[in-house]
Design a protein around this motif. Structure first.
Motif, mmCIF file in Angstrom:
data_model
loop_
_atom_site.group_PDB
_atom_site.id
_atom_site.type_symbol
_atom_site.label_atom_id
_atom_site.label_comp_id
_atom_site.label_asym_id
_atom_site.label_seq_id
_atom_site.Cartn_x
_atom_site.Cartn_y
_atom_site.Cartn_z
ATOM 1 N N THR A 1 -37.389 -48.938 -71.094
ATOM 2 C CA THR A 1 -38.801 -48.711 -71.393
ATOM 3 C C THR A 1 -39.196 -47.335 -70.873
ATOM 4 N N ASP B 1 -44.397 -50.233 -70.856
ATOM 5 C CA ASP B 1 -43.224 -51.003 -71.279
ATOM 6 C C ASP B 1 -42.869 -50.786 -72.749
ATOM 7 N N ARG C 1 -41.449 -46.788 -68.657
ATOM 8 C CA ARG C 1 -41.541 -46.937 -67.201
ATOM 9 C C ARG C 1 -40.154 -46.839 -66.552
ATOM 10 N N GLU C 2 -39.181 -47.535 -67.112
ATOM 11 C CA GLU C 2 -37.833 -47.499 -66.556
ATOM 12 C C GLU C 2 -37.240 -46.096 -66.630
#
Length: 332
Positions: A233, A196, A235-236
Motif C-alpha cells: 500500500t 491503504d 502507507r507500507e
C-alpha cells in the motif's frame, strides 16, 4: 567461434532504456542504442555499446540501425504512438524477438487483477492514435499491443511487455522522488485517503530483466505483465522508505474532507489511485522471471536518489497546504 548475440535498444539513455542496456550487457550481448542523442549517454565509454544517432519516428533511421546492428533482438522503449509500432514490426520483421514496451494503462476495465488475454484493452480511435496527451496514453499503448498481435500472425516474432508504475534509480519522472524527499525532509508525512490504496509498482531492474527474458523466451503474439511480486500500500511504501533511510516519522492519513482544509484532494498526490491497480504476473514468472525483494529494491533506489538532485517538487501539492491540514487534524 560462437557469435556474440546482439541487441538493439530503441531509446537506452534515460530510465527503463538505460537499465535495459545494462541488463543485456551483463547477459553477454553486444548492444546498440538508437536515439537522437539529446540526453547524456551513460555508456559513452563502453566498448560493447554502440550509439546510432537517429529519430525512431523516421523509418529510414530504423532501417539504418537495423543494418548497423544486425540485431538478434530489439527492445522498443520509446514507441508512444501506434505508427511507431507499425513501422517497427515492418522494419524488424526478421529478428528473433521484437519486444514492445506497452503499459498497464492499456487495460480498459477496472478489475483485480488485470490479466493478459482476459482483461479488455482500451479502444483507440484515429484521433487518439495521434494525440499526445496523457489522457490517451493507455489508448495508444493498447493499439500498439494490437499491432504486435497482428504482426505475430504474419510470422513476426513480436511480443509485448506491460509494466505498471516503474520506479528505481534514474527515474526522471520523479514520482517516487517526491515521497523519498518527503520522508527525508519532514517528521510528519501526510498521506491521502486512508493510506491503504494500492497502485502496483515495478522495480526498473526487474522490468529490464523481463524485457530480456521475453525477447529470449517469450511467445510471439503474447503480452506479459510485469510488476513487483509483493504489492504494498502507499502507507507500507512510505514506511519502507523511512526504514531504509533510518528515519523516525509520523504518518498521518487524511481523507477528502480533511484534505479540503488545505484546498487539497487525494488526486493531488502522485502514486495515489482510488481504485486498486493490480497486474497478474504469473505468465511472466513462468518464463523464469523473479522480482527483486522490496527492501533491496528500495535500498538501491534511495542510494541513487541521495546522489541525485531530484526532489519530486513538480508533484508537490504544497507543504503550506499540508500544514493547514495537519493543524486541523491536531484539533480533532
Amino acid at each position: 567461434m560462437t557469435r556474440t548475440p546482439t541487441a538493439l535498444v530503441i531509446g537506452g539513455t534515460r530510465f527503463i532504456g538505460r537499465h535495459t542496456v545494462t541488463e543485456f550487457r551483463e547477459a553477454g550481448y553486444e548492444v546498440y542504442m538508437l536515439n537522437r542523442g539529446t540526453h547524456e549517454n551513460p555508456f559513452a565509454d563502453a566498448d560493447d555499446v554502440t550509439h546510432v544517432t537517429g529519430d525512431r519516428t523516421d523509418r529510414d533511421a530504423l532501417r539504418d540501425a537495423r543494418d548497423a546492428a544486425d540485431p538478434d533482438v530489439v527492445v522498443d522503449c520509446v514507441a508512444y504512438y501506434p505508427a511507431d509500432v507499425e513501422a517497427a514490426v515492418e522494419v524488424f520483421a526478421d529478428v528473433d524477438g521484437y519486444v514492445y514496451i506497452s503499459s498497464g494503462s492499456a487495460y480498459g476495465r477496472e478489475e483485480i487483477p488485470k490479466r493478459e488475454g482476459e482483461t479488455p484493452l482500451c479502444p483507440c480511435s484515429d484521433e487518439q492514435a495521434t494525440d499526445g496527451s496523457a489522457e490517451t496514453y493507455g489508448n495508444r499503448k493498447a493499439e500498439g499491443d494490437r499491432i504486435v498481435f497482428e504482426a505475430a500472425k504474419r510470422g513476426v516474432n513480436a511480443m509485448s511487455v506491460r509494466p505498471c508504475i516503474v520506479y528505481g534509480p534514474y527515474d526522471y519522472t520523479e514520482r517516487l522522488d517526491f515521497w523519498l524527499d518527503r520522508v527525508a525532509t519532514y517528521d510528519r508525512v501526510l498521506l491521502p485517503g486512508d493510506g491503504d490504496n494500492v497502485w502496483h509498482r515495478a522495480y526498473v531492474e526487474d522490468v529490464a530483466r523481463a524485457l530480456r527474458l521475453v525477447a529470449e523466451r517469450g511467445d510471439p503474439g503474447e503480452a506479459y505483465n510485469v510488476g513487483d511480486r509483493r504489492l504494498v500500500t502507499l502507507r507500507e511504501m512510505v514506511e519502507l522508505i523511512a526504514d531504509v533511510m533510518d528515519r523516525e516519522i509520523e504518518i498521518v492519513a487524511a481523507d477528502g474532507r480533511e484534505l479540503a482544509a488545505g484546498d487539497l484532494e487525494p488526486d493531488d498526490y502522485v502514486l495515489y489511485r482510488e481504485y486498486p491497480h493490480v497486474l497478474d504476473t504469473c505468465k511472466l514468472a513462468a518464463l523464469g522471471w523473479e522480482s527483486t525483494p522490496l527492501r533491496e529494491a528500495m535500498e538501491r533506489t534511495v542510494e541513487e536518489h541521495r546522489d541525485s538532485d531530484r526532489d519530486g517538487s513538480e508533484h508537490d501539492p504544497g507543504r503550506d497546504a499540508e500544514e493547514r491540514v495537519l493543524g486541523v487534524l491536531e484539533t480533532m
